[in-house]
Write a protein that holds these residues in place. Sequence first.
Motif, PDB file in Angstrom:
ATOM      1  N   ILE A 108      -7.218  -1.760 -12.360  1.00 55.42           N
ATOM      2  CA  ILE A 108      -5.936  -1.158 -12.711  1.00 55.42           C
ATOM      3  C   ILE A 108      -4.988  -1.379 -11.530  1.00 55.42           C
ATOM      4  CG2 ILE A 108      -4.807   1.041 -13.265  1.00 55.42           C
ATOM      5  CD1 ILE A 108      -6.772   0.423 -15.392  1.00 55.42           C
ATOM      6  N   SER A 109      -3.754  -1.728 -11.824  1.00 54.53           N
ATOM      7  CA  SER A 109      -2.811  -2.033 -10.745  1.00 54.53           C
ATOM      8  C   SER A 109      -2.529  -0.805  -9.884  1.00 54.53           C
ATOM      9  CB  SER A 109      -1.510  -2.579 -11.319  1.00 54.53           C
ATOM     10  OG  SER A 109      -0.908  -1.650 -12.190  1.00 54.53           O
ATOM     11  N   ALA A 110      -2.317  -1.054  -8.607  1.00 58.53           N
ATOM     12  CA  ALA A 110      -2.010   0.008  -7.648  1.00 58.53           C
ATOM     13  C   ALA A 110      -0.579   0.511  -7.884  1.00 58.53           C
ATOM     14  CB  ALA A 110      -2.155  -0.530  -6.226  1.00 58.53           C
ATOM     15  N   PRO A 111      -0.235   1.682  -7.338  1.00 57.13           N
ATOM     16  CA  PRO A 111       1.124   2.186  -7.461  1.00 57.13           C
ATOM     17  C   PRO A 111       2.159   1.174  -6.966  1.00 57.13           C
ATOM     18  CG  PRO A 111      -0.280   3.887  -6.539  1.00 57.13           C
ATOM     19  CD  PRO A 111      -1.106   2.633  -6.621  1.00 57.13           C
ATOM     20  N   LEU A 112       3.286   1.135  -7.625  1.00 55.78           N
ATOM     21  CA  LEU A 112       4.438   0.289  -7.270  1.00 55.78           C
ATOM     22  C   LEU A 112       4.200  -1.189  -7.527  1.00 55.78           C
ATOM     23  CD1 LEU A 112       5.935   1.798  -3.990  1.00 55.78           C
ATOM     24  CD2 LEU A 112       6.124   2.605  -6.332  1.00 55.78           C
ATOM     25  N   VAL A 113       3.073  -1.545  -8.135  1.00 59.10           N
ATOM     26  CA  VAL A 113       2.813  -2.954  -8.442  1.00 59.10           C
ATOM     27  C   VAL A 113       3.192  -3.227  -9.899  1.00 59.10           C
ATOM     28  CG1 VAL A 113       1.068  -4.763  -8.634  1.00 59.10           C
ATOM     29  CG2 VAL A 113       0.926  -3.072  -6.789  1.00 59.10           C
ATOM     30  N   SER A 114       4.067  -4.218 -10.099  1.00 59.91           N
ATOM     31  CA  SER A 114       4.366  -4.713 -11.441  1.00 59.91           C
ATOM     32  C   SER A 114       3.472  -5.901 -11.725  1.00 59.91           C
ATOM     33  CB  SER A 114       5.816  -5.199 -11.541  1.00 59.91           C
ATOM     34  OG  SER A 114       6.713  -4.138 -11.460  1.00 59.91           O
ATOM     35  N   VAL A 115       2.725  -5.847 -12.818  1.00 56.52           N
ATOM     36  CA  VAL A 115       1.884  -6.984 -13.197  1.00 56.52           C
ATOM     37  C   VAL A 115       2.316  -7.482 -14.569  1.00 56.52           C
ATOM     38  CG1 VAL A 115      -0.116  -6.225 -11.855  1.00 56.52           C
ATOM     39  CG2 VAL A 115       0.093  -5.493 -14.210  1.00 56.52           C
ATOM     40  N   LYS A 139      -0.512   0.128 -17.461  1.00 55.87           N
ATOM     41  CA  LYS A 139      -1.762   0.876 -17.320  1.00 55.87           C
ATOM     42  C   LYS A 139      -1.791   2.177 -18.105  1.00 55.87           C
ATOM     43  CE  LYS A 139      -0.327   2.472 -12.701  1.00 55.87           C
ATOM     44  NZ  LYS A 139      -0.454   2.140 -11.281  1.00 55.87           N
ATOM     45  N   LEU A 160       4.337   8.610  -2.535  1.00 54.63           N
ATOM     46  CA  LEU A 160       3.171   7.868  -2.034  1.00 54.63           C
ATOM     47  C   LEU A 160       2.332   8.746  -1.110  1.00 54.63           C
ATOM     48  CD1 LEU A 160       4.807   4.408  -1.287  1.00 54.63           C
ATOM     49  CD2 LEU A 160       3.052   4.850  -3.012  1.00 54.63           C
ATOM     50  N   ALA A 185       0.311  11.298  -2.909  1.00 56.38           N
ATOM     51  CA  ALA A 185      -0.815  10.753  -3.676  1.00 56.38           C
ATOM     52  C   ALA A 185      -2.011  10.443  -2.787  1.00 56.38           C
ATOM     53  CB  ALA A 185      -0.384   9.493  -4.414  1.00 56.38           C
ATOM     54  N   PRO A 201      11.556  -5.343  -4.280  1.00 59.11           N
ATOM     55  CA  PRO A 201      12.018  -4.122  -4.936  1.00 59.11           C
ATOM     56  C   PRO A 201      12.422  -3.072  -3.907  1.00 59.11           C
ATOM     57  CG  PRO A 201       9.627  -4.385  -5.177  1.00 59.11           C
ATOM     58  CD  PRO A 201      10.121  -5.606  -4.489  1.00 59.11           C
ATOM     59  N   HIS A 261      11.485   2.367  -9.565  1.00 60.26           N
ATOM     60  CA  HIS A 261      10.313   1.545  -9.279  1.00 60.26           C
ATOM     61  C   HIS A 261       9.014   2.351  -9.254  1.00 60.26           C
ATOM     62  CE1 HIS A 261      12.120  -2.355  -8.983  1.00 60.26           C
ATOM     63  NE2 HIS A 261      13.115  -1.852  -8.288  1.00 60.26           N
ATOM     64  N   ALA A 298       5.880  -6.371  -5.990  1.00 62.17           N
ATOM     65  CA  ALA A 298       5.520  -5.138  -5.271  1.00 62.17           C
ATOM     66  C   ALA A 298       6.305  -5.180  -3.970  1.00 62.17           C
ATOM     67  CB  ALA A 298       4.023  -5.062  -5.004  1.00 62.17           C
ATOM     68  N   ASP A 339       7.020   1.166 -12.059  1.00 62.75           N
ATOM     69  CA  ASP A 339       6.475  -0.199 -12.075  1.00 62.75           C
ATOM     70  C   ASP A 339       4.988  -0.176 -12.400  1.00 62.75           C
ATOM     71  OD1 ASP A 339       8.937  -1.221 -11.508  1.00 62.75           O
ATOM     72  OD2 ASP A 339       8.485  -1.803  -9.438  1.00 62.75           O
ATOM     73  N   GLY A 340       4.610  -0.956 -13.383  1.00 61.93           N
ATOM     74  CA  GLY A 340       3.193  -1.059 -13.746  1.00 61.93           C
ATOM     75  C   GLY A 340       2.723   0.054 -14.669  1.00 61.93           C
ATOM     76  N   ALA A 374       0.082   2.744  -0.388  1.00 60.58           N
ATOM     77  CA  ALA A 374      -0.347   2.443  -1.759  1.00 60.58           C
ATOM     78  C   ALA A 374      -1.858   2.282  -1.823  1.00 60.58           C
ATOM     79  CB  ALA A 374       0.349   1.183  -2.264  1.00 60.58           C
ATOM     80  N   ALA A 431      -3.987   3.901  -0.071  1.00 58.60           N
ATOM     81  CA  ALA A 431      -4.609   5.227   0.065  1.00 58.60           C
ATOM     82  C   ALA A 431      -4.540   6.023  -1.224  1.00 58.60           C
ATOM     83  CB  ALA A 431      -3.935   6.010   1.192  1.00 58.60           C
ATOM     84  N   ALA A 432      -3.642   5.635  -2.132  1.00 58.82           N
ATOM     85  CA  ALA A 432      -3.490   6.387  -3.381  1.00 58.82           C
ATOM     86  C   ALA A 432      -4.695   6.153  -4.278  1.00 58.82           C
ATOM     87  CB  ALA A 432      -2.216   5.958  -4.100  1.00 58.82           C
ATOM     88  N   PRO A 433      -4.990   7.118  -5.137  1.00 64.70           N
ATOM     89  CA  PRO A 433      -6.113   6.925  -6.049  1.00 64.70           C
ATOM     90  C   PRO A 433      -5.737   5.921  -7.119  1.00 64.70           C
ATOM     91  CG  PRO A 433      -5.028   8.999  -6.528  1.00 64.70           C
ATOM     92  CD  PRO A 433      -4.329   8.414  -5.344  1.00 64.70           C
ATOM     93  N   ALA A 434      -6.207   4.666  -6.975  1.00 60.17           N
ATOM     94  CA  ALA A 434      -5.923   3.656  -7.996  1.00 60.17           C
ATOM     95  C   ALA A 434      -6.804   3.916  -9.195  1.00 60.17           C
ATOM     96  CB  ALA A 434      -6.187   2.259  -7.460  1.00 60.17           C
ATOM     97  N   GLY A 435      -7.936   4.491  -8.913  1.00 58.26           N
ATOM     98  CA  GLY A 435      -8.873   4.736  -9.992  1.00 58.26           C
ATOM     99  C   GLY A 435      -8.927   6.207 -10.336  1.00 58.26           C
ATOM    100  N   VAL A 465      -6.267   9.770 -11.288  1.00 58.30           N
ATOM    101  CA  VAL A 465      -5.755   9.253 -12.556  1.00 58.30           C
ATOM    102  C   VAL A 465      -6.525   9.754 -13.763  1.00 58.30           C
ATOM    103  CG1 VAL A 465      -4.850   7.173 -11.467  1.00 58.30           C
ATOM    104  CG2 VAL A 465      -7.093   7.109 -12.546  1.00 58.30           C
TER     105      VAL A 465
END
Lengths: 551, 551
Positions: A364-371, B29, B209, B212, B15, B21, A395, B24-25, A210, A212-216, B226
């Motif tokens: 911004i939340s990372a993949p698989l994260v519920s906020v 976003k 994952l 990504a 989870p 899932h 998560a 999720d999030g 997660a 390593a994924a592009p959060a942005g 994104v």
Amino acid sequence: MPLRFAEPVAETYVPPLTIGHLLDGVLVKAADQRIVYRDQASYSYREFVGRIGRLASLLRAAGAEQGMTVAVMDWDSHRYLEAYFAVPMMGAVLQTVNVRLPAPQIAYTLQHAKAEILLVHRDFFPIVDAILPIVPDVKAVIAIMDGTVGNMPSWASGEYEALSAAASADYPFEDFDENAVATTFYTSGTTGNPKGVCFTHRQLVLHTLASAAPAGASLAAPGLGVDDVYMPLTPMFHVHAWGLPYVATMLGVKQVYPGRYEPAMICQLRSEHQVTYSHCVPTVLEMVIQAAKQSGADMTGWKMTIGGSALTKALCAEGRRLGMDVAAGYGMSETGPIISKAARRDPGELEEDAIVSTLTATGISAPLVSVRIVDEDLKDVPQDGVARGELVLRAPWLTACYTGNVSASDMLWRGGWLHTQDIATIDPSGQIRIRDRLKDVIKTGGEWIDSIHLEELVATAEGIAEASVIAVPDPKWGERPLAVVVAMPGVTPTLDMINGPVERAIASGAITRYAKLDRFYIVDQLPRTSVGKIDKKELRARFAEPNEAVA
Amino acid sequence: MPLRFAEPVAETYVPPLTIGHLLDGVLVKAADQRIVYRDQASYSYREFVGRIGRLASLLRAAGAEQGMTVAVMDWDSHRYLEAYFAVPMMGAVLQTVNVRLPAPQIAYTLQHAKAEILLVHRDFFPIVDAILPIVPDVKAVIAIMDGTVGNMPSWASGEYEALSAAASADYPFEDFDENAVATTFYTSGTTGNPKGVCFTHRQLVLHTLASAAPAGASLAAPGLGVDDVYMPLTPMFHVHAWGLPYVATMLGVKQVYPGRYEPAMICQLRSEHQVTYSHCVPTVLEMVIQAAKQSGADMTGWKMTIGGSALTKALCAEGRRLGMDVAAGYGMSETGPIISKAARRDPGELEEDAIVSTLTATGISAPLVSVRIVDEDLKDVPQDGVARGELVLRAPWLTACYTGNVSASDMLWRGGWLHTQDIATIDPSGQIRIRDRLKDVIKTGGEWIDSIHLEELVATAEGIAEASVIAVPDPKWGERPLAVVVAMPGVTPTLDMINGPVERAIASGAITRYAKLDRFYIVDQLPRTSVGKIDKKELRARFAEPNEAVA
């Protein structure tokens, strides 16, 4: 009907999500890539993997086995990286010891984690000298002399490099249950003993993916790519150095480990190895910027993720003026840590002020994260950028518990969500902004007042040099805000003076009318913690008794 | 000692790695982010998530339940994306039907997968008409009229949009075992019936994952970020459209679905929505390039991952001249598909020729993927860019088996590694290049000759218009190469003429001396498959009997 399952044949191989499998493919794509330690060592990933085997072999010879805790006390080093892999890969538990804690607390964490083998850098020999009598479970200490030729302490059972050189690189690592614990460390709470958290192999592999994924945005956020050169500037004892050493290794990027943080060495390594990606707390960023200004070093193109405490707009802007790509991230010890990263969604279209505002948000939340942001009944508050609530999380990699502490674990997971105790807003585009700590927020008249916002207002009042705001219990309102201020020389502030900026903010709708102060104290100076933060716990102890303030 | 495990408290929430899932999030976003279908529909992620609930509700009303197979026959659409989520999220199995297969083979795959509910676009009503009598398990067919107002077939139990509008958006999705099967589809083998593969929830989440993550360089590889706008140009029935719809949704990017591939519509959508990331086979890229050349459409900044068959340097270079960022990827039906992506490791430093060479390679393996090239005894061949071996794989998301086919599954997983039947080289920097199919390679005198390389040489010989090379059994050498050639008008090629370029390649060390031909056939034209590839199976049937060739 029942769920459907596949029918693997005898030779179908399903790799578990264990730390060792982060190395899969790495020797094919990055065997000759380098890992560097200060000006002392540089070796290839091929040698790195061999040294992981050697470390496991020497630990086995020292008595390590599955399920045992092996603790490390070191600065950020290639040896620490080897331990990040070798210890969990053996099925043992890596304890990353916070070497900044007082010696008795370090002893407490070693006892609590049942550490039986220690790997200790020579800088920490005095601590080990002091605590060894009270950690009877410890049966072997490996000394890290770090290139020096001094005598080893009598209690050391050997020296890391000598033992490594003599050990076999072919350790018979095997697959095992991905839900086994891989790492543990202790959070330095403000009250009581540190609390232990632990992470499983599965959690760390998912955290690595997660992260390593592009959060942005792909071009406008400081992610780590395979053409980057990575250097951590966050201690490796602190939440896996935010997980980035695992990401860097999985991607096969060049890595540079700076040892003990020294500005001159950091600037030299950055320049010599063309480091492009680091992460640190604001204080270290400031230190690096000051060193660069003095030396005239080129900072262009250095991506920096900032966490630990809030990244101010001024510091972000200063980094950007030097050509750095500075952006905030957010997480905590209990969360692995990755939760969110700042990101520019619309590269190139914004004014510099707006960009800095975005880059200093929690992101911004990372993949698989519920906020979620919630009130005390765990009900959602609006995602409008204004309404404040406690940030709660889910998560697949959040710690399951505080080790051996059911009541604290129950609090952490109240209602099935991990409670950060951070008060945040989320705007309609998903930008999270941390506003306050839950324990600092002031709940009055059914509204939550952000203590940080209120004290920023009070600090701008006529005659005020510094200000802090805490909550005091109130029978009618629940709580009321109380200001504790340092006056400018020769001024005696009045309540009207202090409320000046607060009333203007109320008039403009920027803060609730319940924020208007009705009491304050004047002090000569504000109490501070050892790291320089205003000590609100001390303030509460001294001033939070009702009916005693200047009214 | 036993492995150590954490002790979750009652409310700790973990989870599972299930398709649901991935969302999720996302509504935090990207709630207002858009999903577009041709010029017919555009809605927000908020509506998308509601429509996933509606689809599950309408499927439940049609009799769907856990463990049941729900099959889809549609072009690339927003509805297909809804099915990608809703069907697995119910615990049912999504069968993505290859609508290009002959009707009897489609019927075979529906029977074999035990499909009980079909979702069918009107373009495929004639196929359903034809096969419905022989798929007795099917108990409901939902018609997708796709905006038209014609009559539904008598066998349809309802229309997708009408049923969706009437259904509840609040479907009670629940967590379940992440190892449950989520999807299934059939590989169109060259012999016998199609073989079914299946993927579990866990496999698809891990695949998402890993896809990504930056497989390539952060700035020089066409990854999905994104801030991209995503449009698939690979059929959604084909290996989850390479998994990218799941990645795009997890990241919350804008998505554009083109329906049936029509060059004008594709160019219009690209231009109207500023599409920046797509993926397709070389044929579709050629089609898009031709359409753009005719219309003068701007292709600048369109990232394209190319797979399915080899990306030629000419096509890659042509795309780049139009400003596109074209790069190859590699995978197969059995692998989810992601295995590797082409990547520039050193952006900016290379000549255009070298860049194109890198971008057309099969690339660098994705995180958690183990790649090896091996001989027939599963022994490694050197990673020197020259030695050829079969590419074999391990990763956490590879299919466990061919459904209900133990002998083929045993072959697939022989020795605990998934056999791709692709012959590859790997260079010291980890660049994988597919050279041949295992069944096409010629094993002679203990060496492997790359048939594609050899036929490229023969094709350049004097008097030769086209050439193919196959292996023929040989009692002394095991196999020997046999050339089948089309002569240029008025020329009668001789063995010496054909061997001219081969001998020069032998002299320079580019190919083994065993490659020198001793036999060949002249034909009027080479047999071709329905998609225009040279039909080597047919060539082998006609010419691979020893001792009959022109010598």
